[in-house]
Scaffold this motif. Sequence first.
Motif, PDB file in Angstrom:
ATOM      1  N   ILE A  18      68.729-103.647-102.762  1.00 52.94           N
ATOM      2  CA  ILE A  18      67.966-103.783-101.523  1.00 52.94           C
ATOM      3  C   ILE A  18      66.784-104.723-101.787  1.00 52.94           C
ATOM      4  CG2 ILE A  18      66.644-102.572 -99.751  1.00 52.94           C
ATOM      5  CD1 ILE A  18      68.307-100.074-100.448  1.00 52.94           C
ATOM      6  N   TYR A  19      66.585-105.642-100.849  1.00 52.81           N
ATOM      7  CA  TYR A  19      65.531-106.640-100.989  1.00 52.81           C
ATOM      8  C   TYR A  19      64.648-106.665 -99.753  1.00 52.81           C
ATOM      9  CZ  TYR A  19      68.516-108.226-104.740  1.00 52.81           C
ATOM     10  OH  TYR A  19      69.273-108.267-105.871  1.00 52.81           O
ATOM     11  N   GLU A  52      78.844-109.654 -95.628  1.00 50.86           N
ATOM     12  CA  GLU A  52      79.128-108.287 -96.091  1.00 50.86           C
ATOM     13  C   GLU A  52      77.862-107.610 -96.601  1.00 50.86           C
ATOM     14  OE1 GLU A  52      82.732-107.901 -98.485  1.00 50.86           O
ATOM     15  OE2 GLU A  52      83.261-109.938 -97.846  1.00 50.86           O
ATOM     16  N   CYS A  53      76.765-107.871 -95.920  1.00 51.51           N
ATOM     17  CA  CYS A  53      75.472-107.280 -96.232  1.00 51.51           C
ATOM     18  C   CYS A  53      75.018-106.456 -95.040  1.00 51.51           C
ATOM     19  CB  CYS A  53      74.445-108.372 -96.539  1.00 51.51           C
ATOM     20  SG  CYS A  53      74.854-109.383 -97.981  1.00 51.51           S
ATOM     21  N   LEU A  67      62.230-108.418 -93.456  1.00 51.40           N
ATOM     22  CA  LEU A  67      63.590-107.886 -93.422  1.00 51.40           C
ATOM     23  C   LEU A  67      63.809-107.039 -94.665  1.00 51.40           C
ATOM     24  CD1 LEU A  67      65.513-111.211 -92.742  1.00 51.40           C
ATOM     25  CD2 LEU A  67      64.791-109.564 -91.033  1.00 51.40           C
ATOM     26  N   LEU A  68      64.452-105.899 -94.500  1.00 49.54           N
ATOM     27  CA  LEU A  68      64.964-105.149 -95.636  1.00 49.54           C
ATOM     28  C   LEU A  68      66.475-105.300 -95.573  1.00 49.54           C
ATOM     29  CD1 LEU A  68      62.794-101.905 -95.657  1.00 49.54           C
ATOM     30  CD2 LEU A  68      62.573-103.938 -97.069  1.00 49.54           C
ATOM     31  N   ILE A  69      67.035-105.874 -96.625  1.00 51.30           N
ATOM     32  CA  ILE A  69      68.443-106.240 -96.642  1.00 51.30           C
ATOM     33  C   ILE A  69      69.132-105.576 -97.831  1.00 51.30           C
ATOM     34  CG2 ILE A  69      70.063-108.160 -96.881  1.00 51.30           C
ATOM     35  CD1 ILE A  69      67.865-109.981 -95.771  1.00 51.30           C
ATOM     36  N   GLU A  70      70.282-104.999 -97.574  1.00 50.41           N
ATOM     37  CA  GLU A  70      71.099-104.470 -98.666  1.00 50.41           C
ATOM     38  C   GLU A  70      72.246-105.444 -98.909  1.00 50.41           C
ATOM     39  OE1 GLU A  70      73.086-100.382-100.351  1.00 50.41           O
ATOM     40  OE2 GLU A  70      72.242-100.405 -98.331  1.00 50.41           O
ATOM     41  N   THR A  71      72.422-105.836-100.171  1.00 47.54           N
ATOM     42  CA  THR A  71      73.450-106.813-100.522  1.00 47.54           C
ATOM     43  C   THR A  71      74.405-106.216-101.560  1.00 47.54           C
ATOM     44  OG1 THR A  71      72.275-107.819-102.388  1.00 47.54           O
ATOM     45  CG2 THR A  71      71.757-108.669-100.189  1.00 47.54           C
ATOM     46  N   HIS A  72      75.334-107.031-101.982  1.00 45.86           N
ATOM     47  CA  HIS A  72      76.242-106.663-103.063  1.00 45.86           C
ATOM     48  C   HIS A  72      76.036-107.645-104.223  1.00 45.86           C
ATOM     49  CE1 HIS A  72      78.942-109.896-101.702  1.00 45.86           C
ATOM     50  NE2 HIS A  72      78.631-109.468-100.487  1.00 45.86           N
ATOM     51  N   ALA A 117      59.255-115.036 -99.502  1.00 43.98           N
ATOM     52  CA  ALA A 117      59.062-114.007-100.534  1.00 43.98           C
ATOM     53  C   ALA A 117      60.292-113.114-100.526  1.00 43.98           C
ATOM     54  CB  ALA A 117      57.816-113.180-100.238  1.00 43.98           C
ATOM     55  N   LEU A 118      60.818-112.835-101.694  1.00 49.78           N
ATOM     56  CA  LEU A 118      61.967-111.951-101.838  1.00 49.78           C
ATOM     57  C   LEU A 118      61.658-110.976-102.966  1.00 49.78           C
ATOM     58  CD1 LEU A 118      64.865-111.405-100.814  1.00 49.78           C
ATOM     59  CD2 LEU A 118      65.668-112.860-102.677  1.00 49.78           C
ATOM     60  N   ILE A 119      61.547-109.701-102.611  1.00 52.79           N
ATOM     61  CA  ILE A 119      61.120-108.681-103.562  1.00 52.79           C
ATOM     62  C   ILE A 119      62.180-107.594-103.632  1.00 52.79           C
ATOM     63  CG2 ILE A 119      59.295-107.003-104.089  1.00 52.79           C
ATOM     64  CD1 ILE A 119      57.656-108.817-101.918  1.00 52.79           C
ATOM     65  N   SER A 120      62.569-107.226-104.838  1.00 51.04           N
ATOM     66  CA  SER A 120      63.541-106.142-104.953  1.00 51.04           C
ATOM     67  C   SER A 120      62.841-104.826-104.649  1.00 51.04           C
ATOM     68  CB  SER A 120      64.187-106.117-106.342  1.00 51.04           C
ATOM     69  OG  SER A 120      63.209-105.961-107.334  1.00 51.04           O
ATOM     70  N   VAL A 121      63.501-103.994-103.866  1.00 55.27           N
ATOM     71  CA  VAL A 121      62.926-102.711-103.479  1.00 55.27           C
ATOM     72  C   VAL A 121      62.903-101.794-104.688  1.00 55.27           C
ATOM     73  CG1 VAL A 121      63.271-100.671-102.033  1.00 55.27           C
ATOM     74  CG2 VAL A 121      63.602-102.944-101.087  1.00 55.27           C
ATOM     75  N   GLY A 122      61.807-101.086-104.831  1.00 50.03           N
ATOM     76  CA  GLY A 122      61.635-100.199-105.973  1.00 50.03           C
ATOM     77  C   GLY A 122      60.703-100.800-107.001  1.00 50.03           C
TER      78      GLY A 122
END
Length: 141
Positions: A18-19, A52-53, A67-72, A117-122
């Motif tokens: 998640i980003y 596919e996100c 945006l909070l985005i979940e990717t593969h 800006a792109l930040i990994s969640v957590g």
Amino acid sequence: MDNDIKLKTRSNSAFRLIYHLVLVTKFRRKSLTAEILTRMKSIINELLFKWECELIEFGGEADHLHLLIETHPSVDLSKLVNNIKTVTSRKLRSEFSQHLKKFYWAEKPQFWSGSYALISVGAQAPLDKLIEYVHNQEKPE
């Protein structure tokens, strides 16, 4: 959101990626309206489906977007971000040209700033806090 980590799977992998993506309008112009943000959310949902996100949360103010985005794992993040910026810019400039002319007067104006800006969640905050933060963005009129 519960505290259980729900992993997604693909062939030989299990993941939860998640980003938090932040996009800023060119020159930080306050050009985004509630109507534009609603349309943008729809465009981004369609686009992420093709990748596919999944869009987990969406929020924005007059001059930026969260945006909070979940990717593969196989997603090339820089290409995804570039695609989001390109497609939203093209469609919004077409659909809201009269409004956007007030802010971007070039023949083919650049809608987004070149950076993001792109930040990994957590890494900095738990997902539920980020969802709350993104959801509570000041809404433009």
